[in-house]
Design an enzyme around this catalytic site. Sequence first.
Site, short mmCIF file in Angstrom:
data_model
loop_
_atom_site.label_atom_id
_atom_site.label_comp_id
_atom_site.label_asym_id
_atom_site.label_seq_id
_atom_site.Cartn_x
_atom_site.Cartn_y
_atom_site.Cartn_z
CD GLU A 178 -3.91 7.43 10.19
OE1 GLU A 178 -3.34 8.49 10.52
OE2 GLU A 178 -3.57 6.32 10.66
CG HIS A 227 -0.51 8.82 3.65
ND1 HIS A 227 -0.63 7.47 3.90
CD2 HIS A 227 -0.07 9.37 4.80
CE1 HIS A 227 -0.27 7.22 5.15
NE2 HIS A 227 0.08 8.35 5.72
CE1 TYR A 238 1.29 2.64 13.65
CE2 TYR A 238 -0.74 3.68 12.91
CZ TYR A 238 0.52 3.14 12.64
OH TYR A 238 0.97 3.10 11.35
CD GLU A 246 -0.82 3.72 8.36
OE1 GLU A 246 -0.53 4.21 9.47
OE2 GLU A 246 -1.03 4.42 7.35
CG ASN A 277 -4.35 3.14 9.21
OD1 ASN A 277 -4.56 2.15 8.52
ND2 ASN A 277 -3.97 4.30 8.70
NE ARG A 292 -2.92 2.52 3.01
CZ ARG A 292 -2.55 3.11 4.15
NH1 ARG A 292 -1.92 2.44 5.07
NH2 ARG A 292 -2.86 4.36 4.35
C1 FCB Z 1 -0.30 6.96 10.91
C2 FCB Z 1 0.02 7.52 9.55
C3 FCB Z 1 1.35 7.11 9.01
C4 FCB Z 1 2.41 7.07 10.09
C5 FCB Z 1 1.93 6.26 11.26
C6 FCB Z 1 2.93 6.11 12.35
O1 FCB Z 1 -1.17 7.80 11.57
O2 FCB Z 1 -0.95 7.12 8.62
O3 FCB Z 1 1.69 8.00 7.96
O4 FCB Z 1 2.75 8.35 10.44
O5 FCB Z 1 0.77 6.83 11.78
#
Ligand code: FCB
Length: 447
Positions: A166, A121, A295, A352, A293, A77
């Site tokens: 995002e 992006h 984290y 992500e 995505n 991607r």
């Molecule tokens: C996400 C973004 C990516 C990168 C990661 C760590 O929010 O999509 O570009 O910065 O975080």
Amino acid sequence: MNTLTFPKNFIWGVATSSYQIEGAWNEDGRGVSIWDTFSHTPGKVVNNENADVAADHYHRWKEDIALMSELGVKAYRFSTAWPRIVPDGTGKVNKKGLDFYDRIVDELLKRKIEPYVCLFHWDLPQVLQDKGGWPNREITNHFAEYTRVVAGRLGDRVTTWFTHNEPWVTAFVGYFLGEHAPGKKDIGAAVKALHHILLSHGLASDVIRSEVKHPVKIGITLNLNPVHPATDSKKDREAAERVDMFMNRIVLDPLLKGTSPIQESAIAKILTGKIIQAGDLEKIRQLDILGVNYYSRAVMKHDSKFPVVNVAQVQPEGNEYSGMWEIYPEGMYGILKQVWSYQPTCELMVTENGVPVPDGVDFDGRVRDERRIRYLRNHIAQVHRAIEDGIPVKGYFHWSMMDNFEWNLGYGQRFGLVYVDWKTQKRIVKDSGRWFAKVIQANGLEE
Ligand code: FCB
């Protein structure tokens, strides 16, 4: 640990974005993006770093794709840079910019890696920001026009498209918190920006479907965080609900339900007036793939020091943290379950997931990033748990293929499976990269 096998045809991939890796910021007719302007403004990025060169992927793309092939990834991607393709945001097309992505698509296909193209992006042409940027509704037509150019050129070979990465971050971190380009601090502008980004997703989806002659899948990727209350008190629980509305529902509801909390929320109404027009929500609600995505999570408490929203974030004790966030693998399962509660008819995918680690090269030239391996193992196990529970997650994309420019945090936050030496541009596959290659080969976790 037990063996966790993933469904046949599970898509193991890696992700990057144009501004974070390409460099060549003023080569071959590329226009200026808001991130060039922002990063060239002193004080905006840690150490005043910028992505003028970044990982020099614009010149090293072939070598980088060869590395992807070495890892055995099934899909890649990446994003196309709007200012490289339509330097003035609208109008004249820069053939050299389009050629670059054309070569990438061909090389990926040659190596049997499926290209997943993301159209936006964050690197907006500066000229469009000068006309108001995302808060100006007019931009939705420009985005559709740019989409037509890209789909027209790559559409014969690309099946999977993402319109935006995002939207929440583009809107709120760029137009409200001011930590990302264009660095504005205006909540009203941010709410408008978010709506226009979602609307442009709908318009661009129509364009792709009309431009591309074969069946396509069109998606969007969202940054989603499960929101937990700091305590079980009513006030904290309500604080968590408000934040969930503001961070998750504000994007999920329009895309999956055809409603918007912006219409419900009195605060948003006062701030923005009437921004959602007749027909907008129908236009937005079209999706073949929802990319998650993930984290970290957000733990929130009630705090009246913060006017209007009355919330504050808490960092719970006793957990592991990284350079940017709390590490919370169960949140992967939690957020997939939350999305699944909408009973979406589209495909779900993790687009992500990754962790910043201050990696270094050991005496023997190896990068031993055990922490990333542990992070990945624990998060991938949670994806598996979701699948076992009946949530049909179709793929998992690691962020990122290679170390890159982490926006306002510059080069200090390394997210790659491949280490990049910023002085020499030498690439080294990290231990995590080799580990991920084994996961792909085994179609799951074996250790
Ligand atoms: C996400 C973004 C990516 C990168 C990661 C760590 O929010 O999509 O570009 O910065 O975080």
